[in-house]
Design a protein around this motif. Structure first.
Motif, short mmCIF file in Angstrom:
data_model
loop_
_atom_site.label_atom_id
_atom_site.label_comp_id
_atom_site.label_asym_id
_atom_site.label_seq_id
_atom_site.Cartn_x
_atom_site.Cartn_y
_atom_site.Cartn_z
N ILE A 327 0.84 -1.20 0.00
CA ILE A 327 0.00 0.00 0.00
C ILE A 327 0.87 1.24 0.00
O ILE A 327 0.49 2.27 -0.57
N GLY A 328 2.05 1.15 0.59
CA GLY A 328 2.96 2.30 0.56
C GLY A 328 3.37 2.62 -0.88
O GLY A 328 3.34 3.79 -1.30
N THR A 329 3.74 1.59 -1.63
CA THR A 329 4.15 1.81 -3.02
C THR A 329 2.99 2.36 -3.85
O THR A 329 3.15 3.27 -4.65
N GLY A 330 1.79 1.81 -3.60
CA GLY A 330 0.62 2.34 -4.29
C GLY A 330 0.41 3.81 -3.95
O GLY A 330 0.20 4.64 -4.84
N GLY A 331 0.50 4.13 -2.68
CA GLY A 331 0.34 5.52 -2.25
C GLY A 331 1.36 6.43 -2.90
O GLY A 331 1.03 7.51 -3.40
N ASN A 332 2.61 5.98 -2.93
CA ASN A 332 3.66 6.81 -3.53
C ASN A 332 3.40 7.04 -5.02
O ASN A 332 3.56 8.16 -5.51
N THR A 333 3.03 5.99 -5.73
CA THR A 333 2.75 6.14 -7.16
C THR A 333 1.59 7.11 -7.39
O THR A 333 1.64 7.97 -8.27
N GLY A 334 0.55 6.97 -6.57
CA GLY A 334 -0.59 7.86 -6.68
C GLY A 334 -0.22 9.31 -6.39
O GLY A 334 -0.62 10.23 -7.11
N ASN A 335 0.59 9.50 -5.35
CA ASN A 335 1.06 10.84 -5.00
C ASN A 335 1.83 11.48 -6.12
O ASN A 335 1.68 12.67 -6.40
N GLN A 336 2.71 10.69 -6.71
CA GLN A 336 3.54 11.24 -7.78
C GLN A 336 2.67 11.75 -8.92
O GLN A 336 2.85 12.87 -9.40
N ALA A 337 1.71 10.93 -9.32
CA ALA A 337 0.84 11.33 -10.42
C ALA A 337 0.02 12.56 -10.04
O ALA A 337 -0.09 13.53 -10.80
N ALA A 338 -0.53 12.54 -8.81
CA ALA A 338 -1.38 13.65 -8.37
C ALA A 338 -0.58 14.95 -8.29
O ALA A 338 -1.05 16.02 -8.69
#
Lengths: 452, 452
Positions: A327-338
């Motif tokens: 979930i951390g990696t998912g969160g990071n990827t989402g943050n980057q895009a956002a």
């Protein structure tokens, strides 16, 4: 440096505070005499509210106004409440109309009304005009004190107007050019007037200009002004008639406020209205608590998801170990895009109609990132733990990255369409959202691969 | 609006691209004739690199330079590589020295050297002077083309100098005042010269000014310029002698770049060098992949922690359900603190010596937030699950919030002390760090409370 090394201010405070206790005002007056306007501004923000008024009163009149103008609006409001009525009336009438309007927004309504009533008629009219525009519009941030010239006038005549307006106008370097109906038809720089033949007509030397209407969003108009690199942007009414000028220094102040707001929202906090050290602890607390509670309530979804997959977890407890990583990696990827898309929206590089393009781009990038991470993570996990777990982790990383990048990229655009600040769908918000959905994906993949 | 409604640009592209394929250049020339400079800039950024040069060539010379200056440096570099040598030489010599220096940084060294050699001696000297300052310094962003006046000159004499320099200088509205050794002793606005008695001396009407040295960080100097609200800031050498002026529009460009960088780093991505839609997918990928890998490697710590507490997890599987909630809340609290402190550092509201104050404030706020969340979360969990679990969750929330706020608040200051951009210790970085330590705290508390 804008703000002088803050160590000096700490020293100054150490000098001033004992004297404030001793009421040794002469000594304080001496101590603050040589202090620059910037240092003074920082100093006032660092003193307890009650001491501010005492120190402020010791400043020479001219400097006092300079310092006051430099304070954050909320700090101005704090200070005004500590001063005597007569002092406030005097400051208030010395401010530029646009600065006055910003202060009015910070004051209790009764005090604001009283102050407005105390103004000279001319000043009151100018201020009331600005206050008539909606909050957040550029009409409230422009200056109504400008010099304009006429397209059919000569350069010589225009220079006379400039000289006549020098005293009063906030800006004379960029002059709006009007037709006979006061509609803006161009701009002319003072330097162009100086270099032109005095007999020439303004229409021959003026340049094209963009304008904004007074009802436009202040941020959009400010970005227009700084984007064009002009020193002032003409602001017009709905009939294209000039009503004010947005000067570049005011545009910069608008944008700085907006950047602070965006940066705060990106981190899931409400923007502070005062400098950090001048913000009371309870204001720091309340700038964070609402978002934190909202996000925590959102996060209870993850508890639900995990309890639903209780059996799977109990059969293969090792699955639990990878939950924070995934979930951390998912969160990071989402943050980057956002983050990337939010900034592109703020800079007007993209707009809502680009949603399809953003979707495709973020999906591609998410798949690429997920493939790399999934391959690496899957192989390493397979080697250290067991091949089946490796497959689960690898496939989940791919799926979660693709999903998170797409959601992170689309959410800010959705916010813009809903007319919400895109930064409100902040990184923590996206993380929380991606956490729960990522867990569902994880356990579905685990069940399928491990056949449980 | 700065950027016109991008729908228009999409329409324009739809008009232009078929004609590019048909080589119908006249039709394209007609289509782009009425397009504003801003639209043209956005249009070029949206076209494939090869088509850009074709369209760019169709612009009238005057407009071509305006459009070129408005492009992001990296986009300028892209475009130059598609043009003929002679065209590039002509653009290059038309640019202002500071814009030329920005472009040189983007070009292959061989091409840059060739272009510099092609300049007229005067231009080459001015450019070389700026290139002599370190990358990132304000020396590279200032203009060496200014008009200065002398403190012992009369107003009339100074006005003559201004008129003589009108053609060449980038700015004449804020004039640096020099003594006989070329040291900056003040500034005078053109409007002050216009309103003063022609026989008066400049020293009588000039005002105080701050300065920056050419070796100073461009961001600090830019914030000084915009913070003071001046139209241009004198830039001096180490002996206080004038070497250039930083104009406010260049200061705004510097800050906009920095904001983009900070905002990107806060989200754990490298800043893009081109507008979003003009960024190739592989550049989007590479702006994210390094950080994502670093963070994923950091997140393997959480796998370690969970495997260490394997037994505890197996005995009380319900503990696993709260892992995402707890580390998520810790991450959010840490992000909030880091966001606030990073912004305060960027605005110079605080400096490294304030580390003690920040520590105390963040610890207090963290404990306050943790107490509230812990009480709520603990009671709810106790009711739904069992009292002992409620105690574990409540105490863990308190501990994690206090720890995360403190770490999140201190990290940006640590970065500043280490002379790293505070935004580099970004939110994802802090989240990852807080995740692992939060898990340790969680399981230690669980073991103590549940006595396992």
């Amino acid at each position: 440096m804008t703000t002088p090394p803050a160590a000096d201010i700490t020293e100054l405070i150490d000098v001033i505070q004992p004297r404030l206790r001793d009421r040794d005002l002469t000594a304080i007056g001496d101590a603050v005499g040589a202090v620059s306007t910037d240092q003074m501004t920082a100093l006032l923000d660092r003193l307890p509210v009650k001491q501010r008024a005492v120190v402020y009163r010791l400043l020479p009149k001219e400097k006092a106004i300079d310092v006051f103008e430099r304070l954050a609006p909320r700090s101005q409001g704090d200070l005004v409440l500590g001063l005597q009525d007569a002092e406030v009336v005097s400051i208030f009438s010395d401010l530029d109309p646009d600065d006055r309007v910003r202060l009015v927004d910070e004051l209790p309504a009764a005090l604001a009304t009283r102050l407005l009533r105390g103004l000279r008629t001319k000043d009151r009219e100018l201020t009331a005009e600005l206050l008539g525009y909606p909050s957040g519009s550029v009409g409230r941030r422009m200056t109504p004190e400008y010099v304009s010239v006429r397209a059919d006038h000569t350069v010589e005549e225009s220079m006379r107007r400039v000289r006549a307006g020098l005293e009063q106008a906030e800006t004379v370097y960029t002059l709006p050019v009007l037709d006979e109906k006061r509609r803006v038809v161009g701009v002319v720089g003072l330097r162009d007037l100086l270099s032109a033949d005095p007999g020439a007509h303004v229409s021959e030397i003026m340049g094209r200009t963009e304008t904004a209407t007074a009802y436009d969003d202040a941020e959009a108009a400010a970005r227009e002004c700084t984007g064009l690199g002009v020193l002032a942007l003409p602001i017009v009414d709905n009939e294209s008639r000039l009503v004010g000028m947005l000067t570049i220094d005011d545009a910069v102040r608008v944008l700085e406020g907006e950047e602070t707001e965006d940066s705060a929202r990106q981190g899931g906090v409400e923007p502070l209205r005062r400098p950090y050290l001048a913000t009371p602890l309870r204001a720091l607390f309340s700038s964070r608590v609402v978002w934190l509670l909202v996000l925590a309530v959102g996060a209870t979804l993850t508890v639900q998801v995990l309890s639903i997959f209780e059996e799977t977890l109990e059969q293969v407890t090792v699955l639990a170990w990878f939950v924070p990583l995934l979930i951390g990696t998912g969160g990071n990827t989402g943050n980057q895009a956002a983050t990337t898309v939010t900034r592109a929206l703020a800079l007007n590089d993209i707009g809502p109609h680009d949603v399809g393009r953003v979707l495709v781009r973020e999906l591609c990038v998410g798949i690429a990132l997920g493939s790399l991470l999934g391959a690496l993570g899957g192989v390493i996990t397979a080697v250290i733990y067991e091949p089946a777990i490796g497959v689960v982790i690898g496939v989940t990383l791919l799926a979660v990255c693709a999903m998170a990048a797409t959601i992170g990229g689309i959410m800010p655009i959705v916010a813009r369409v809903l007319r919400v600040d895109p930064a409100v769908f902040s990184n923590p918000f996206i993380t929380t959202f991606v956490d729960a959905s990522g867990l569902v994906v994880y356990f579905l993949i685990a069940r399928a691969v491990l056949q449980i």
